[in-house]
Design a protein around this motif. Structure first.
Motif, PDB file in Angstrom:
ATOM      1  N   GLY A 121       0.809  -1.220   0.000  1.00 51.73           N
ATOM      2  CA  GLY A 121       0.000   0.000   0.000  1.00 51.73           C
ATOM      3  C   GLY A 121       0.842   1.270   0.000  1.00 51.73           C
ATOM      4  O   GLY A 121       0.435   2.285  -0.562  1.00 51.73           O
ATOM      5  N   LEU A 122       2.020   1.200   0.636  1.00 53.09           N
ATOM      6  CA  LEU A 122       2.901   2.372   0.623  1.00 53.09           C
ATOM      7  C   LEU A 122       3.351   2.678  -0.803  1.00 53.09           C
ATOM      8  O   LEU A 122       3.381   3.840  -1.230  1.00 53.09           O
ATOM      9  CB  LEU A 122       4.120   2.130   1.524  1.00 53.09           C
ATOM     10  CG  LEU A 122       3.835   1.988   3.019  1.00 53.09           C
ATOM     11  CD1 LEU A 122       5.120   1.632   3.776  1.00 53.09           C
ATOM     12  CD2 LEU A 122       3.230   3.272   3.574  1.00 53.09           C
ATOM     13  N   GLY A 123       3.694   1.628  -1.561  1.00 54.17           N
ATOM     14  CA  GLY A 123       4.057   1.826  -2.961  1.00 54.17           C
ATOM     15  C   GLY A 123       2.871   2.341  -3.770  1.00 54.17           C
ATOM     16  O   GLY A 123       3.007   3.229  -4.610  1.00 54.17           O
ATOM     17  N   GLU A 124       1.714   1.766  -3.492  1.00 46.90           N
ATOM     18  CA  GLU A 124       0.482   2.218  -4.156  1.00 46.90           C
ATOM     19  C   GLU A 124       0.260   3.710  -3.916  1.00 46.90           C
ATOM     20  O   GLU A 124      -0.071   4.468  -4.831  1.00 46.90           O
ATOM     21  CB  GLU A 124      -0.703   1.416  -3.595  1.00 46.90           C
ATOM     22  CG  GLU A 124      -2.060   1.784  -4.169  1.00 46.90           C
ATOM     23  CD  GLU A 124      -2.470   0.854  -5.301  1.00 46.90           C
ATOM     24  OE1 GLU A 124      -1.801  -0.179  -5.503  1.00 46.90           O
ATOM     25  OE2 GLU A 124      -3.455   1.171  -5.994  1.00 46.90           O
ATOM     26  N   ALA A 125       0.460   4.121  -2.661  1.00 40.97           N
ATOM     27  CA  ALA A 125       0.258   5.531  -2.305  1.00 40.97           C
ATOM     28  C   ALA A 125       1.247   6.420  -3.045  1.00 40.97           C
ATOM     29  O   ALA A 125       0.878   7.487  -3.564  1.00 40.97           O
ATOM     30  CB  ALA A 125       0.400   5.704  -0.796  1.00 40.97           C
ATOM     31  N   ALA A 126       2.499   5.979  -3.130  1.00 42.10           N
ATOM     32  CA  ALA A 126       3.524   6.796  -3.781  1.00 42.10           C
ATOM     33  C   ALA A 126       3.223   6.957  -5.271  1.00 42.10           C
ATOM     34  O   ALA A 126       3.276   8.070  -5.815  1.00 42.10           O
ATOM     35  CB  ALA A 126       4.898   6.158  -3.575  1.00 42.10           C
ATOM     36  N   ILE A 127       2.901   5.844  -5.941  1.00 41.94           N
ATOM     37  CA  ILE A 127       2.638   5.915  -7.388  1.00 41.94           C
ATOM     38  C   ILE A 127       1.378   6.744  -7.651  1.00 41.94           C
ATOM     39  O   ILE A 127       1.336   7.561  -8.578  1.00 41.94           O
ATOM     40  CB  ILE A 127       2.478   4.496  -7.972  1.00 41.94           C
ATOM     41  CG1 ILE A 127       3.788   3.721  -7.828  1.00 41.94           C
ATOM     42  CG2 ILE A 127       2.063   4.557  -9.438  1.00 41.94           C
ATOM     43  CD1 ILE A 127       3.665   2.238  -8.137  1.00 41.94           C
ATOM     44  N   THR A 128       0.364   6.550  -6.804  1.00 39.38           N
ATOM     45  CA  THR A 128      -0.876   7.307  -6.982  1.00 39.38           C
ATOM     46  C   THR A 128      -0.638   8.799  -6.803  1.00 39.38           C
ATOM     47  O   THR A 128      -1.113   9.621  -7.595  1.00 39.38           O
ATOM     48  CB  THR A 128      -1.938   6.803  -5.987  1.00 39.38           C
ATOM     49  OG1 THR A 128      -2.156   5.404  -6.220  1.00 39.38           O
ATOM     50  CG2 THR A 128      -3.255   7.551  -6.153  1.00 39.38           C
ATOM     51  N   ALA A 129       0.123   9.155  -5.773  1.00 37.66           N
ATOM     52  CA  ALA A 129       0.409  10.577  -5.529  1.00 37.66           C
ATOM     53  C   ALA A 129       1.153  11.175  -6.718  1.00 37.66           C
ATOM     54  O   ALA A 129       0.844  12.285  -7.179  1.00 37.66           O
ATOM     55  CB  ALA A 129       1.228  10.735  -4.249  1.00 37.66           C
ATOM     56  N   LEU A 130       2.109  10.420  -7.246  1.00 38.10           N
ATOM     57  CA  LEU A 130       2.892  10.913  -8.382  1.00 38.10           C
ATOM     58  C   LEU A 130       2.003  11.146  -9.609  1.00 38.10           C
ATOM     59  O   LEU A 130       2.042  12.198 -10.247  1.00 38.10           O
ATOM     60  CB  LEU A 130       3.980   9.882  -8.708  1.00 38.10           C
ATOM     61  CG  LEU A 130       5.081  10.305  -9.659  1.00 38.10           C
ATOM     62  CD1 LEU A 130       5.913  11.404  -9.032  1.00 38.10           C
ATOM     63  CD2 LEU A 130       5.956   9.104 -10.009  1.00 38.10           C
TER      64      LEU A 130
END
Lengths: 160, 229
Positions: free
Chosen positions: B187-196
């Motif tokens: 989920g942390l990776g998901e959050a980072a890619i989504t934010a980007l």
């Protein structure tokens, strides 16, 4: 397009209709601080497509090959073996590699680009059929809507 | 989190297929309100981007990897109904052409990623949007948190399905703890890619971001108020 609506258009012609319709009042006041150069929708989509194809075709080669979260948990908790062989294992792109292509980089990249292209065509086609055609739009858009409607008449699917 | 054939028994797979079919049917109606001539190509792009990004497994340590699910991302950019359809298309292509995610598990995967992932992400997003300042930029942190929450929630949903119809006999708490734990990291990776991704579009064309429209309407009103002054 050329004989576009005499009705409303204070600003109008052609290329601006998109801008006028969408952000309308946000952009009209001249010299307002938010009047910065506007990136066209087309440009956003084209750049997005190029970035995505680059990710699928080139960067994907460098992705981690460790099992993903579910496969890892399944392995650790002892139920990975219950997964059967995949019915689509005969596909030329099964496992994100292209059958018959020796070079690993090319094999993966090709599968990625083919899949990505197919997703864009299928999803884009579906969304064009599903989309709302705005009745109040200008002549040019109505023509576009009519074309889209014609496409929509044939309930396109080939998953037989 | 692509569920392969064989993890779940036939009745459960049929059940999730019915749920998925109903959800996609509703989405076909709902997406009509979200899509117009301008946003339809963008929605196609979002499906393409999710497919491409799902190829990019990132390591999360301990010999494990994860990839974007994309539910929250798609919902914020093009609306939740359209997001469900976009992810459904991605999953169909993956299952048929790439042998990724089982064919009999297609309904399960659509349910987990296209319904749970999308709608949990969307509900968290609109809840946060309500409390954050009413600006287009607020969309980014709201989408980021929504993306993070959506992944372990979908993992938990899988654990529930596995408790109902898992072929192997593993206790629910064991599966759920492991699934939610690992997928919180993903989920942390998901959050980072989504934010980007969301911040990129908000920066150039906030009006194209479905989740930013209420904030833009507000801004329109503000400007009109200033005109007579």
């Amino acid at each position: 397009m050329t004989k576009a609506s005499p009705a409303t258009s204070a600003t109008d012609p052609g290329s601006q209709t998109d801008a006028a319709r969408t952000t309308g009042a946000t952009e009209t006041p001249k010299g307002s601080p938010s009047a910065r150069p506007r990136v066209s929708t087309r440009r956003v989509v084209v750049v997005g497509i190029l970035v995505s194809l680059f990710l699928a075709g080139v960067v994907s080669f460098y992705a981690s090959t460790h099992p993903d979260g579910l496969a890892f948990v399944a392995g650790e908790k002892g139920f990975l073996h219950s997964a059967g062989a995949h019915a689509s294992d005969g596909s030329p792109f099964a496992g994100y590699s292209t059958r018959g292509v020796e070079n690993a980089r090319l094999s993966r990249g090709l599968a990625g680009v083919v899949g990505a292209t197919l997703v864009f065509v299928l999803a884009g086609g579906l969304f064009l059929v599903v989309r709302r055609r705005d009745q109040r739009d200008t002549a040019g858009d109505t023509a576009g809507g009519a074309a889209g409607g014609a496409a929509g008449d044939s309930p396109s699917d080939g998953d037989g | 989190m692509h569920v392969p054939d064989g993890f779940l028994d036939a009745p459960t797979s049929v059940g999730t297929a019915v749920v998925a079919a109903a959800g996609v049917g509703l989405a076909l109606r709902g997406a009509r309100r979200e899509l117009d001539d301008r946003t339809a190509p963008l929605a196609g792009l979002v499906a393409l981007f999710i497919f491409a990004t799902q190829l990019l497994n990132f390591p999360i340590g301990a010999g494990t990897s994860g990839h974007l699910l994309g539910g929250a991302l798609a919902a914020v950019l093009v609306g939740p109904w359209t997001a469900t359809l976009a992810i459904t298309v991605v999953l169909i292509v993956q299952a048929t052409l790439m042998a990724d995610g089982g064919l009999t598990a297609l309904g399960t995967n659509i349910t987990l990623m296209g319904l749970v992932g999308v709608w949990v992400g969307w509900l968290v997003f609109i809840a946060l949007r309500r409390v954050l300042p009413r600006r287009p930029a607020s969309v980014v942190p709201a989408a980021c948190v929504a993306a993070f929450v959506s992944v372990p929630t979908a993992a938990f949903a899988f654990s529930v399905l596995f408790a109902i119809g898992g072929v192997a006999d593993v206790p629910f708490s064991t599966v759920a703890t492991a699934m939610v734990g690992v997928h919180s990291l993903i989920g942390l990776g998901e959050a980072a890619i989504t934010a980007l991704a969301v911040s990129s579009i908000v920066a150039v064309r906030p009006d194209l971001v479905y989740g930013a429209r209420p904030a833009l309407r507000q801004r329109t009103l503000t400007i009109r108020d200033e005109v007579p002054a």
